[in-house]
Scaffold this active site. Structure first.
Site, PDB file in Angstrom:
ATOM      1  N   LYS A 316       0.831  -1.208   0.000  1.00 25.31           N
ATOM      2  CA  LYS A 316       0.000   0.000   0.000  1.00 25.31           C
ATOM      3  C   LYS A 316       0.865   1.258   0.000  1.00 25.31           C
ATOM      4  CE  LYS A 316      -2.799   0.609   3.731  1.00 25.31           C
ATOM      5  NZ  LYS A 316      -2.834   1.959   4.291  1.00 25.31           N
ATOM      6  N   GLY A 388      -4.623   8.119   5.742  1.00 27.57           N
ATOM      7  CA  GLY A 388      -3.728   9.113   6.325  1.00 27.57           C
ATOM      8  C   GLY A 388      -2.541   9.388   5.407  1.00 27.57           C
ATOM      9  N   ARG A 416      -7.678  12.503  12.926  1.00 26.74           N
ATOM     10  CA  ARG A 416      -6.226  12.288  12.996  1.00 26.74           C
ATOM     11  C   ARG A 416      -5.460  13.608  12.914  1.00 26.74           C
ATOM     12  NH1 ARG A 416      -4.721   7.168   9.458  1.00 26.74           N
ATOM     13  NH2 ARG A 416      -2.799   7.399  10.656  1.00 26.74           N
ATOM     14  N   ASP A 608       2.817  -0.967  11.761  1.00 27.38           N
ATOM     15  CA  ASP A 608       1.513  -1.323  11.185  1.00 27.38           C
ATOM     16  C   ASP A 608       1.122  -2.770  11.494  1.00 27.38           C
ATOM     17  OD1 ASP A 608       1.253   1.192  10.189  1.00 27.38           O
ATOM     18  OD2 ASP A 608       1.861   0.686   8.151  1.00 27.38           O
ATOM     19  N   ARG A 639      -4.836   2.216  18.390  1.00 23.77           N
ATOM     20  CA  ARG A 639      -4.669   0.759  18.290  1.00 23.77           C
ATOM     21  C   ARG A 639      -4.276   0.116  19.618  1.00 23.77           C
ATOM     22  NH1 ARG A 639      -2.188   0.499  12.143  1.00 23.77           N
ATOM     23  NH2 ARG A 639      -4.247   0.632  11.165  1.00 23.77           N
ATOM     24  N   ARG A 681      -6.983  -2.863  10.123  1.00 22.65           N
ATOM     25  CA  ARG A 681      -6.015  -3.809  10.700  1.00 22.65           C
ATOM     26  C   ARG A 681      -6.534  -4.432  12.004  1.00 22.65           C
ATOM     27  NH1 ARG A 681      -2.102  -3.229   7.003  1.00 22.65           N
ATOM     28  NH2 ARG A 681      -1.374  -1.142   6.490  1.00 22.65           N
TER      29      ARG A 681
HETATM   30  C1  S3P Z   1       3.118   5.009   6.052  1.00 21.67           C
HETATM   31  C2  S3P Z   1       3.826   5.400   7.151  1.00 21.67           C
HETATM   32  C3  S3P Z   1       3.471   5.012   8.522  1.00 21.67           C
HETATM   33  C4  S3P Z   1       2.472   3.875   8.532  1.00 21.67           C
HETATM   34  C5  S3P Z   1       1.352   4.104   7.559  1.00 21.67           C
HETATM   35  C6  S3P Z   1       1.913   4.175   6.142  1.00 21.67           C
HETATM   36  C7  S3P Z   1       3.593   5.434   4.722  1.00 21.67           C
HETATM   37  O1  S3P Z   1       2.900   6.113   9.186  1.00 21.67           O
HETATM   38  O2  S3P Z   1       1.973   3.666   9.830  1.00 21.67           O
HETATM   39  O3  S3P Z   1       0.430   3.033   7.608  1.00 21.67           O
HETATM   40  O4  S3P Z   1       3.183   4.855   3.705  1.00 21.67           O
HETATM   41  O5  S3P Z   1       4.393   6.369   4.676  1.00 21.67           O
HETATM   42  P1  S3P Z   1       3.801   7.316   9.768  1.00 21.67           P
HETATM   43  O6  S3P Z   1       4.504   7.929   8.642  1.00 21.67           O
HETATM   44  O7  S3P Z   1       2.836   8.265  10.399  1.00 21.67           O
HETATM   45  O8  S3P Z   1       4.698   6.707  10.758  1.00 21.67           O
END
Ligand code: S3P
Length: 724
Positions: A316, A388, A416, A608, A639, A681
């Site tokens: 992803k 996010g 968030r 994650d 979480r 998740r």
């Molecule tokens: C991600 C970074 C992580 C991760 C999110 C995906 C990314 O978050 O938890 O699911 O693709 O850059 P953070 O950058 O906030 O640590």
């Protein structure tokens, strides 16, 4: 199902051929014999292993005890009459036709008492046809309707139902008339609408500009089924004419009502119409098939072992970045392996609203990059859904664009925190408006200055946003993190022709203004999706799962390390890198797990995968301590709280701390209903817990799994049956 001596398949096409493949794979019959019209298709069927023997004459069915008629509806009765004299005594005949009332009546008459007929409709057809389109998974997880009538033999009905269950289907009984009424609405009407739409578009061709050159995915989506087999559908329309016409009338009324609202420029009426349709669409796509009921799914334990190969979605994180960089590049970027999850789809939709055209076919996407300067101001708020990563990265892109835009998302995203990304971007010159640092975010792009940032918390999303902004500023922008977050952006940028300086694992610099060139990107399997299967394979006794082509980027392998420290039996075979990402095939076999400690940089590399690991900890012998995970409170849900609550609900002792948990494992997992807080998740983690729970575990809002892995439950069902 009773063992069949000779299974006959008349018409070895998509459905007949797929049935033959499964019957032979699972040894459901001593012999599978195919009968068809053209030798060419029969040769393909033989070559592909759909049948043991094939012929163009019905004589080949001599002695058959079960026959499936899989030819177009108009030929079913004559096929039944032709095969009747050849069948074994007491043989059973069924069909796969999409309309039932006339078929059941005519076939029963045609068999003339020489065999017992049961009408079936496996709802698994596609727009493809022929033996070459057959595949073993066609029926898996889909529904089949059987249509007994008063004269139907009870044994024959039981055997036919068992045949479809053996194909992996869930079976419902309905009267033929009821079936035809329902299917006219859910299947026949959509086909009629697709053909009518295709015809309307076709009628406009031939003049000056060919409209097809400018068609996007909407026309392709809406006309996909217009390519279905003509022979088959001509007969369906004729045989179910009355029910179909009733539904066409309803449809016509719907079009007339919408047209009249449009004619009156009646915004509220149009909106009402669209809202109603959106609701229906959501209900439709959130129904993940038979396992999902009323928004929840019940996972029953006493599981058979999980056996087979897992098809993972594409990573992803790499998906989001590939789409965004492709949009910012000049030329057509081709991406393969894109996940069908909703998060990546949100990024693609947001880019579309900024004027970026793309074409998607399954896991492949072609993006027509416009360069930073080619993005245009959106007319509506940009909907980032649940994602996010989408919203934070797009903050970086939009920070340097000379227009205003609003980024928004679903209820979870609106909770968030965004200041971690908007504060540093403001230091580069952009302006953001929000209510208390949460979406919706108003972005006022500006001419950006370069900068040097020391992030208080390692975050790949914030780092990427700053790099994307830095590419638009004149000079060098540097990001320094307290730990090494995932580095996919740094690995991808050089493929798009941008130089990246990485003096150490925690510092990265780019120079702007940068010009990105289109690239070809292959996305490896998602290690975060893999984590659920690694845990499931470890804890369900007797399991063996293969996960092919998983990214083993060192910033993402925390879960692998943790599970191995717990005693998991995971073997890893490295494969050729995919692009700049290291990739491996993993095999997990069940093993007793013991407690461990997860903290520091391991926690960062497993951030994650925490929900899956918490389930492993609940099974492992002893107390597993998770620490340094305060970021977990800011993900799609809190979480730490969600896992504490859910595990406690299932009778597992958990102590919650501000930045982690202590999970006291080994005392067994009980049943009950768990809340997911609409976090994909969390939902998948508790589905895995259910596999070893003493009583059923009901996971609420299971459809949320589609955010990252829409196939999760289907895969689970397949693996529980040991499918390859
Ligand atoms: C991600 C970074 C992580 C991760 C999110 C995906 C990314 O978050 O938890 O699911 O693709 O850059 P953070 O950058 O906030 O640590």
């Amino acid at each position: 199902m009773k063992r069949v001596r000779r299974l006959g398949i008349v018409g070895v096409g998509l459905l007949g051929g797929s049935l033959g493949l499964v019957a032979r794979r699972d040894g459901l019959a001593d012999e599978v014999v195919g009968v068809g019209r053209t030798q060419r298709n029969l040769d393909v069927a033989l070559e592909r292993g759909c049948v043991d023997r094939a012929a163009t004459s019905v004589d080949a069915l001599a002695g058959a005890d079960l026959v499936v008629l899989a030819t177009p509806i108009g030929t079913l009765a004559s096929s039944a009459a032709a095969i009747a004299p050849h069948l074994a005594e007491g043989a059973i005949v069924t069909d796969v036709g999409s309309s039932k009332a006339s078929v059941v009546e005519e076939c029963s008459v045609a068999l003339n008492g020489r065999a017992r007929f049961v009408g079936s409709h496996p709802i698994a057809g596609l727009e493809t046809s022929g033996a070459s389109a057959a595949h073993e998974d066609l029926f898996e997880g889909a529904r089949c309707v059987v249509t007994p009538v008063a004269a139907t033999d009870a044994d024959a009905l039981r055997e036919v139902k068992a045949l479809w269950v053996a194909m992996g289907m869930s079976v419902d009984e309905m009267s033929p008339v009821e079936h035809d009424r329902v299917l006219a609405l859910t299947s026949h009407l959509p086909h009629v609408a697709a053909w009518a739409l295709a015809r309307a578009v076709a009628a406009t061709r031939g003049g000056g500009v060919d409209p097809l050159r400018f068609s996007g995915p909407s026309l392709k989506d809406m006309t996909r089924i217009a390519g279905a087999s003509v022979d088959m559908w001509r007969d369906i329309l004729v045989s179910n004419a009355d029910s179909i016409l009733a539904q066409v009338d309803l449809f016509r009324t719907g079009i007339d009502d919408l047209a009249s609202a449009i004619a009156k420029r009646d915004g509220p009426a149009i909106e009402g119409f669209l809202n109603e349709a959106t609701e229906l669409r959501q209900a439709l796509v959130s129904d993940g098939g038979p396992a999902v009921a009323e928004g929840g799914v019940e996972i029953v334990s006493a599981a058979p072992p999980l056996l087979g190969a897992v098809e993972l979605p594409g990573d992803k994180s790499i998906g989001h970045r590939s789409l965004i960089l492709g949009a910012l590049a000049h030329g057509t970027t081709k991406i393969t392996g894109l996940s069908s999850g909703e998060d990546n789809a949100s990024t693609l939709a947001v880019l579309g609203s900024l004027g970026v055209e793309s074409c998607r076919q399954d896991d492949r996407v072609w993006i027509e990059g416009r360069g930073f300067e080619g993005l245009r101001a959106p007319s509506e708020p940009l909907d980032c859904g649940n994602s996010g990563t989408t919203i934070r990265m797009m903050c970086g892109v939009l920070a340097g664009r000379p227009f205003e835009a609003t980024l928004d998302g679903d209820e979870s995203l609106r909770k968030r925190p965004m200041a971690r990304v908007t504060d540093p971007l403001e230091m580069l010159g952009a302006r953001f408006g929000s209510s208390e640092g949460r979406p919706p975010l108003r972005v006022c792009g500006a001419t950006l200055r370069p900068g040097v940032f020391e992030l208080p918390v390692a975050s790949a999303q914030v780092k990427t946003a700053l790099l994307l902004a830095g590419l638009q500023a004149t000079g060098e922008t540097t990001v320094v993190e307290p730990g090494a977050s995932r580095d996919h952006t740094e690995r991808l940028l050089p493929i798009f022709g941008v130089e990246v300086r990485r003096p150490d694992g925690q510092t990265v610099s780019v120079r702007g203004p940068a010009r990105l060139e289109a690239a070809r990107i292959a996305i490896p399997g998602d290690p975060s999706a893999a984590a659920f299967w690694l845990v499931a394979g470890s804890i369900v006794p007797g399991s063996r799962l293969e996960l092919r082509g998983v990214s083993v980027n060192p910033t993402r392998t925390g879960a692998l390390d943790v599970l191995r420290a717990m005693g998991a039996r995971i073997t890893l075979t490295e494969r050729e890198a995919v692009g700049e990402e290291p990739v491996a095939d993993l095999v997990v076999e069940s093993a007793p797990l013991r407690a461990t400690e997860v903290s520091g940089e391991t926690m960062l590399r497993a951030i994650d995968e925490f929900p899956a690991l918490a389930v492993a900890a609940a099974v492992a012998e002893g107390a597993t301590r998770f620490a340094d995970g305060s970021e977990l409170r800011l993900k799609e849900s809190d979480r730490l709280a969600a896992m504490t609550q859910g595990l406690s609900r299932l009778g597992v002792r958990v102590e919650e701390a501000s930045d982690g948990l202590i999970v006291h494992g080994g005392a067994g997992i009980g049943g009950g209903e768990v809340e997911t807080y609409r976090d994909h998740r969390i939902a998948m983690a508790f589905a895995v817990a259910g596999l070893v729970a003493r009583d059923p575990v009901r996971v609420r809002d299971a459809e949320i799994m589609a955010v990252s892995d829409p196939s999760f439950l289907v895969t689970l069902r397949r693996l529980r049956k040991g499918g390859a």
